[in-house]
Design an enzyme around this catalytic site. Structure first.
Site, mmCIF file in Angstrom:
data_model
loop_
_atom_site.group_PDB
_atom_site.id
_atom_site.type_symbol
_atom_site.label_atom_id
_atom_site.label_comp_id
_atom_site.label_asym_id
_atom_site.label_seq_id
_atom_site.Cartn_x
_atom_site.Cartn_y
_atom_site.Cartn_z
ATOM 1 N N HIS A 1 27.002 59.221 -1.084
ATOM 2 C CA HIS A 1 26.173 60.418 -0.910
ATOM 3 C C HIS A 1 26.375 61.402 -2.056
ATOM 4 C CE1 HIS A 1 29.474 63.179 0.303
ATOM 5 N NE2 HIS A 1 30.009 62.100 0.874
ATOM 6 N N ASN B 1 31.236 59.629 -3.886
ATOM 7 C CA ASN B 1 30.499 60.832 -4.296
ATOM 8 C C ASN B 1 29.717 60.573 -5.577
ATOM 9 O OD1 ASN B 1 32.907 63.464 -3.334
ATOM 10 N ND2 ASN B 1 31.709 62.017 -2.116
ATOM 11 N N CYS C 1 34.550 58.610 1.053
ATOM 12 C CA CYS C 1 33.170 58.330 0.664
ATOM 13 C C CYS C 1 33.085 58.105 -0.850
ATOM 14 C CB CYS C 1 32.263 59.484 1.063
ATOM 15 S SG CYS C 1 32.051 59.656 2.857
ATOM 16 N N ASN D 1 33.061 53.548 9.817
ATOM 17 C CA ASN D 1 34.296 54.343 9.868
ATOM 18 C C ASN D 1 34.136 55.689 9.171
ATOM 19 O OD1 ASN D 1 34.202 53.692 7.194
ATOM 20 N ND2 ASN D 1 36.230 52.769 7.084
ATOM 21 N N GLY D 2 32.903 56.026 8.792
ATOM 22 C CA GLY D 2 32.649 57.305 8.138
ATOM 23 C C GLY D 2 32.469 57.221 6.639
ATOM 24 N N TYR E 1 36.811 70.260 7.197
ATOM 25 C CA TYR E 1 35.523 70.507 6.553
ATOM 26 C C TYR E 1 34.381 70.219 7.520
ATOM 27 C CZ TYR E 1 35.315 65.428 5.635
ATOM 28 O OH TYR E 1 35.311 64.060 5.762
#
Length: 393
Positions: free
Chosen positions: A320, A340, A338, A315-316, A302
């Site tokens: 968001h 969401n 993440c 680490n990402g 992606y």
């Protein structure tokens, strides 16, 4: 002319019309009425230097010149440029010390005089050499002057090179707080080309605490010929308490501000069945915010732009907006690690978040650790953290 008259004539000729010859004593030494010429009396004042000779010294060494049996009349410590170092003469005129740091790789010259009670003088003279570092290592502090940060913010000092003598560096570091705060320095693995040390509180900061960090690093030997390039410091404040509770099994993101729940957002966390996609359990710390953030992964194929992204780990992991998962937010975990939220909820959270806010993730099968980025200090209990200090004993 008899012997007595001859001796008297010689003495008068030496003394002359002024009555005194510097350094020559004329007196009746044996009581026979005949003036006798005596050897010059040495000055009773002595001068000592600290350090006295020896190898080159740090430019911040405790340098001092001291007079015994008299006083210093004038003192100068001068580099090749010819501009003397600013110094302070003690009120009793018995000692003098520099009032400013010296420079690396410089030979300084002592000059001046000291005098005893009779006015006899001795010179102030000699050389003082400062060390020549093989490398100057710079340091930076993560929190700038005047900032307000969250209650989990650690103080981070990043060095531009490796530190061998960590104990020497740590002794030059201080953290002063407006309210009593227990904390400790801890050394983590080198990153960004150099060593790093963090100061973490035992518990979260108390809101409103004023903090002054001082790192007196200029002149400190780091080992292997490296020295500190400059002092660094920071003065900042701790803001309101905002703690985000992120239980991945609840599918909710709960915000606690000042001890009260102020929001609960439906969320989707990392996919449970893939350990690489789990949202890591442990106390994360918010470090950055982006109105728009490009997110991409070759592994999962992606490359997208996401809105209102709040970084909670290096680490990402972000909190968001993700409109594509809105349908399962609050009921299922499908993200790549993440958190969401809907666009509206992500914007509201973005507006409330501050650098240093803790995000307490629980319920995941994978724990936050050193491999997950730069701020993982809260994953250790207090006793373990304190053992990371170079001065622990």
């Amino acid at each position: 002319m008899g012997v007595r008259r001859l001796l008297l004539t010689i003495a008068v000729a030496l003394v002359g019309g002024a009555g005194v010859v510097t350094g020559v004593n004329v007196e009746d030494a044996d009581g026979d009425g005949v003036p006798t010429i005596l050897a010059p009396r040495p000055a009773r004042v002595t001068v000592s230097y600290q350090p006295s000779g020896g190898p080159p010294v740090s430019p911040t060494a405790q340098i001092r010149i001291t007079a015994s049996g008299g006083e210093l009349r004038d003192v100068a410590l001068t580099p090749p440029s010819g501009v003397p170092v600013k110094g302070t003469l003690a009120p009793d005129r018995r000692s003098w010390a520099p009032a400013e740091p010296l420079r690396y790789s410089t030979t300084y010259t002592w000059s001046g005089t000291a005098a005893d009670a009779e006015g006899k003088t001795v010179p102030v003279a000699g050389k003082l050499v400062t060390v020549s570092p093989s490398r100057l290592v710079r340091a930076t502090v993560n929190i700038g002057d005047g900032r307000t940060v969250g209650v989990a913010a650690p103080v981070q000092i990043q060095f531009s090179g490796h530190i061998t003598d960590r104990a020497a560096v740590e002794r030059a570091l201080t953290v002063n707080t407006s309210v009593p705060t227990e904390g400790s320095w801890g050394w983590l693995q080198d990153e960004s080309g150099g060593s790093r040390v963090h100061w973490r509180t035992k518990d979260y900061w108390k809101p409103g605490t004023k903090v002054v960090v001082s790192a007196k690093l200029f002149g400190v030997g780091y080992g292997s010929g490296s020295y500190g390039a400059a002092d660094v410091s920071s003065t900042f404040a701790i803001g309101r308490s905002q703690i985000t509770k992120a239980d991945v099994t609840s599918h909710q993101l709960v915000v606690i501000r000042g001890g009260q729940q102020v929001a609960s957002y439906p969320a989707s966390y990392g996919l449970d069945s893939d350990p690489n996609r789990n949202t890591r359990s442990g106390v994360h710390v918010i470090t950055e915010k982006f109105t728009d953030k490009r997110m991409r992964s070759e592994q999962y194929g992606y490359d997208v732009m996401e809105k209102w992204a709040v970084r909670m780990s290096n680490n990402g992991e972000f909190i968001h907006a993700n409109p594509q998962t809105t349908g399962v937010q609050g009921s299922s975990n499908v993200s790549h690690g993440c958190v969401n939220l809907s666009t509206a909820d992500a914007k509201a959270y973005y507006d409330s978040a501050m650098y240093g806010d803790p995000v307490e993730v629980t319920g995941s099968g994978v724990k936050l650790s050193a491999r997950d980025g730069d701020i993982w200090v809260w994953t250790m209990d207090w006793a373990t953290w304190r053992r990371l200090s170079a001065l622990a004993g």
